[in-house]
Design an enzyme around this catalytic site. Structure first.
Site, short mmCIF file in Angstrom:
data_model
loop_
_atom_site.label_atom_id
_atom_site.label_comp_id
_atom_site.label_asym_id
_atom_site.label_seq_id
_atom_site.Cartn_x
_atom_site.Cartn_y
_atom_site.Cartn_z
CB ALA A 31 -6.47 -0.17 -7.34
CB ALA B 106 -5.11 -4.24 -11.78
CD GLN B 107 -11.46 -7.16 -9.54
OE1 GLN B 107 -12.09 -6.11 -9.33
NE2 GLN B 107 -12.09 -8.32 -9.66
CG ASP C 15 2.52 3.36 -4.29
OD1 ASP C 15 2.35 4.31 -3.49
OD2 ASP C 15 1.57 2.75 -4.81
#
Length: 505
Positions: A127, A130-131, A281
């Protein structure tokens, strides 16, 4: 610095104009300067159109995507149409190199990666901030390692300065911008981004929700691996399960989709009303279903909080809608300070009645939460109410979770599913003992408690009598005939109360 910010704003303006983001704006209602600017912007607009504002923000990069996602929660500022467009923004980017990821982990945790992990694989999700990589600890446990993108703090700091410059310029030249408090919005976005870019805070949020939900059947959060977590790295247990977006996988694994839908909405309401701390979320990609049907939430970068005062008034407003006592519901708004005292209680009660009465005879499947939210937002504008961000997160998340549930079960009855959670909270917290205990906590001294006890007892007695009356009425009714109407009222009232509470100074 100011010059660079202006250049960045000019570039952003060009991309917005090129992508047609200004096309929906009615320039005729604008002053001469902005009207001329919009007219010029439309000269370079791409004729094929597109997704307008959302598409333009995606082209501008990850900071602008975050800005758009943030504004999608502020319907009070951007309006329903723009917020709907922005809600389609996808926070996905190509992953950065695994070698960079390994170096970032070693720099943050101060050890060679081989000393911490038996295996460290490639990225499985990426994203804007971050990943995530799948890895395995020395003891054999599979884990998910979330790593901030290299340089992401500098990129966001630069773009946030640009947003702040735009807000200052807007408020300097526009009364509407001052009314919308653009500088405060920019500061709010900056705080949100700062929290998301310190993964220790996300780890703390996971731990807090884990403590809150440790006894909840059917819901849990991943365990944090604290020894492999720092400011730029977060390590949690790996979740083996199907994402809620994978309907075919869920069906193939013989999961009960209607049951999962009920679990999702009840879990969210329980976190919000019981704990005052909720995952803000909860889209399908952040919800996984384990083989035994347990729901597991991931990605705790955005969280919402409700204080005990907000939850108490939420319940009182809810009960007022259920009992169709619109006068009392209006009074609660004024007592809480949610509506300015310059407004009329009677006029506000009339507005609430205009929204609440039509749902009385509708079945649950006929009531659209999104439409209810939009209606109440329109009404609240008439009474000069302002919005608190955490309550906007609540309403936004409620709509998202409803969408998740309906995707699992098109015949899902949200109203009936949520009734047990809401009813339990009201019974536990709005009886005489709960009301007096809550008052004592909030007032802080025995003398101040004593001053309010008569009013508290009167209100508690009235609520208790209402419950007794309601129970007696329920025994006299024919349950089958009235079930749809009553369950629709319960959570029709929830949705209305959520938005009503969101309109706070």
């Amino acid at each position: 610095m100011f010059g660079r910010d202006l250049i960045s704003l000019m570039r952003a303006g060009y991309v917005l104009a090129r992508e047609g983001a200004f096309a929906p704006v009615d320039a005729r209602a604008l002053p001469a300067g902005p009207r001329t600017a919009i007219t010029l912007a439309r000269l370079i607009e791409r004729r094929e159109g597109g997704r307008r504002l959302a598409g333009a923000l995606e082209r501008l990069g990850p900071s602008y995507v975050k800005l758009g996602q943030f504004l999608a929660t502020r319907r009070d500022l951007v309006g329903q149409r723009v917020a709907t467009d922005l809600s389609s923004l996808q926070d996905r980017l190509p992953p950065f190199d695994t070698r960079e990821a390994r170096k970032a982990v070693e720099d943050e945790l101060g050890q060679p990666i081989e000393e911490m992990f038996a295996e460290f694989g490639g990225p499985v999700a990426a994203a804007s901030i971050a990943q995530v990589h799948k890895a395995r600890l020395k003891d054999g446990r599979a884990v998910a390692v979330k790593i901030l993108r290299p340089g992401v703090e500098r990129r966001f700091a630069r773009d946030l300065r640009t947003f702040a410059t735009a807000a200052r310029l807007g408020e300097a030249f526009s009364g509407e911008a001052r009314r919308l408090r653009l500088k405060a919005v920019g500061e709010e976005l900056a705080r949100s981004a700062k929290i998301e870019m310190d993964l220790r805070l996300e780890a703390a949020a996971i731990a807090e929700m884990g403590e809150n939900t440790k006894d909840d059947a059917g819901f849990r959060v991943p365990a944090v691996i604290w020894e492999a977590t720092g400011r730029r790295v977060l390590t949690t247990e790996w979740i083996d399960g199907h994402p809620m977006s994978d309907l075919e996988g869920l069906r193939a694994s013989h999961h009960d989709l209607p049951k999962l839908a009920v679990n999702a909405i009840q879990s969210f309401l329980r976190h919000a009303m019981r704990d005052g701390f909720f995952h803000a979320d909860m889209h399908p990609g952040n919800l996984f279903v384990e083989p035994d049907g347990t729901l597991v939430a991931v990605d705790f970068g955005i969280m919402g909080r409700l204080g005990s005062r907000e939850r108490t008034f939420l319940a009182e407003i809810l009960w007022g809608f259920i009992r169709q006592d619109y006068r009392r519901t209006a009074e609660v708004h004024f007592e809480a300070g949610y509506v300015p005292h310059t407004q009329s209680v009677d006029d506000f009660a009339q507005a609430l009645r205009a929204i609440g009465t039509p749902i009385r005879d509708q079945s649950a499947s006929d009531i659209s939460m999104a439409r209810l939210l939009a209606q109440l937002l329109e009404v609240t504008e008439l009474f000069s109410m302002r919005t608190r961000p955490e309550l906007l997160l609540l309403q936004k998340t409620m709509v998202v979770v409803e969408g998740v549930a309906r995707n699992l079960d098109p015949r899902f009855d949200m109203w009936a599913s949520a009734e047990p959670v809401v009813g339990e909270w009201i019974a536990r917290n709005l009886g005489p003992a709960g009301r007096i205990a809550g008052a004592a906590d909030g007032l802080g001294t025995v003398a101040r408690v004593a001053q309010h006890v008569p009013n508290l007892l009167q209100r508690a007695e009235r609520l208790a009598q209402d419950f007794a009356d309601a129970a007696e009425e329920g025994r006299l009714r024919e349950r089958q005939t009235n079930r749809c109407r009553d369950t629709a009222l319960w959570i029709g009232a929830v949705s209305l109360a959520v938005i009503a509470l969101a309109q706070v100074f």
